[in-house]
Design an enzyme around this catalytic site. Sequence first.
Site, mmCIF file in Angstrom:
data_model
loop_
_atom_site.group_PDB
_atom_site.id
_atom_site.type_symbol
_atom_site.label_atom_id
_atom_site.label_comp_id
_atom_site.label_asym_id
_atom_site.label_seq_id
_atom_site.Cartn_x
_atom_site.Cartn_y
_atom_site.Cartn_z
ATOM 1 N N HIS A 74 -19.836 59.682 13.738
ATOM 2 C CA HIS A 74 -20.899 58.979 14.097
ATOM 3 C C HIS A 74 -20.610 57.320 14.494
ATOM 4 O O HIS A 74 -19.595 57.067 13.610
ATOM 5 C CB HIS A 74 -21.972 59.132 13.075
ATOM 6 C CG HIS A 74 -22.839 60.350 13.042
ATOM 7 N ND1 HIS A 74 -23.320 60.749 11.651
ATOM 8 C CD2 HIS A 74 -23.190 61.012 14.107
ATOM 9 C CE1 HIS A 74 -24.013 61.853 12.076
ATOM 10 N NE2 HIS A 74 -23.833 62.072 13.379
ATOM 11 N N ASP A 116 -21.134 60.049 4.160
ATOM 12 C CA ASP A 116 -22.004 60.943 5.048
ATOM 13 C C ASP A 116 -21.894 62.312 4.653
ATOM 14 O O ASP A 116 -21.297 63.087 5.234
ATOM 15 C CB ASP A 116 -21.656 60.678 6.362
ATOM 16 C CG ASP A 116 -22.170 59.345 6.943
ATOM 17 O OD1 ASP A 116 -22.000 58.102 5.960
ATOM 18 O OD2 ASP A 116 -22.705 59.120 7.803
ATOM 19 N N HIS A 175 -22.612 67.435 6.460
ATOM 20 C CA HIS A 175 -23.226 66.387 7.201
ATOM 21 C C HIS A 175 -23.774 67.128 8.475
ATOM 22 O O HIS A 175 -23.617 68.307 8.950
ATOM 23 C CB HIS A 175 -22.322 65.322 7.566
ATOM 24 C CG HIS A 175 -23.271 64.187 7.869
ATOM 25 N ND1 HIS A 175 -24.446 63.676 7.305
ATOM 26 C CD2 HIS A 175 -22.683 63.067 8.763
ATOM 27 C CE1 HIS A 175 -24.737 62.539 7.938
ATOM 28 N NE2 HIS A 175 -23.742 62.329 8.854
ATOM 29 N N HIS A 195 -15.960 61.052 10.531
ATOM 30 C CA HIS A 195 -16.821 61.812 11.232
ATOM 31 C C HIS A 195 -17.260 60.899 12.610
ATOM 32 O O HIS A 195 -16.920 59.564 12.483
ATOM 33 C CB HIS A 195 -17.840 62.421 10.686
ATOM 34 C CG HIS A 195 -19.239 61.342 10.351
ATOM 35 N ND1 HIS A 195 -18.658 60.649 9.353
ATOM 36 C CD2 HIS A 195 -20.155 61.116 10.619
ATOM 37 C CE1 HIS A 195 -19.734 59.658 9.156
ATOM 38 N NE2 HIS A 195 -20.851 60.169 9.957
ATOM 39 N N ASP A 243 -21.632 54.409 13.383
ATOM 40 C CA ASP A 243 -21.432 53.313 12.403
ATOM 41 C C ASP A 243 -19.954 53.782 11.824
ATOM 42 O O ASP A 243 -19.518 53.045 10.855
ATOM 43 C CB ASP A 243 -22.516 53.491 11.464
ATOM 44 C CG ASP A 243 -22.852 54.729 10.900
ATOM 45 O OD1 ASP A 243 -22.668 55.746 11.436
ATOM 46 O OD2 ASP A 243 -23.454 54.814 9.776
ATOM 47 N N HIS A 244 -19.239 54.814 12.016
ATOM 48 C CA HIS A 244 -17.993 54.944 11.249
ATOM 49 C C HIS A 244 -16.705 54.941 12.349
ATOM 50 O O HIS A 244 -15.850 55.099 11.862
ATOM 51 C CB HIS A 244 -18.141 56.363 10.577
ATOM 52 C CG HIS A 244 -19.126 56.312 9.418
ATOM 53 N ND1 HIS A 244 -18.626 56.385 8.196
ATOM 54 C CD2 HIS A 244 -20.557 56.531 9.733
ATOM 55 C CE1 HIS A 244 -19.659 56.388 7.581
ATOM 56 N NE2 HIS A 244 -21.032 56.457 8.173
#
EC number: 3.1.26.11
Length: 297
Positions: free
Chosen positions: A63, A201, A138, A61, A65-66
């Site tokens: 976000h 997540d 999520h 996904h 941090d990914h």
Amino acid sequence: MRELVVLGTASQVPTRHRNHNGYLLRFDDEVILFDPGEGTQRQLLLAGLPITPIKRICVTHFHGDHSLGLPGILQRVSLDRVPHPVAVHYPAGGQEFYDRLRYATSYWDNADIVPSPVGAAFVTETSAGRLTALPLRHSIETYGYRLTEPDSRRMLPELLTAHGISGPAVGELQRAGRLGPVTLEQVSTVRHGQSMAFVMDTGLCDNVYALAQGVDLLVIESTFLAEDAELAAQVGHLTAGQAAAVARECGVRQLVLTHFSQRYPDQSRFLDEARKEFDGPIVIAEDLLRVPFPARR
């Protein structure tokens, strides 16, 4: 070689000891980079791993941090003149984010990057087996991935000898399934394929179990501990106990917990909580840790 190299394990923000997410799966010739967060390129350097072997990148996904490490990885693919196509899988609904990251800055783009957005019925064949994706629960569109190697057959030398089969005839038997009166089943045994699931997540949902069912290696987020289960449910995350219960119910062989909230300074608590639910091998992921695939069944 079959192993998981953990490049980063932090949830939301990096810490002094944990980088943003990043996981490199080496499955013989198939090398897959999962969720390259910020700093992944440097983590690969620290792990002694080159960019060149990477064949595909899987983003669960968008976000940060990914995915904030994706621009650097793709630009490095160009810089290193990676000779083969590199597929990038990501949620189809995040095409706008992918496009921004793909060309986040100016650079000499001479790589063969193949965008391959995923949806609920995503399936693709790789050199290691079938890669599938399923939607998770999520706050934004998120997918988990599963790699499943097909079963094959292992030839048994003693049975080949007993039937007088040797040399090129062995290959002919493998290709045709029969050589005269001798069938492949008579001189071989099933070699069960291996499997791995990558689940980040998400709150608990049916697809978490579908992805994890019977895998040899489950890499799964455990952002929270049970004391914060209500918060975990609100924001679409798992506790260590929930992740371990999934592993138990799905017959997972080895469990890797990762994606830890910085609110817990003592990571041994994740192991203590998970051990109450799952009695198989548990790895509490650390940056730059190498996790070998379990031996074949």
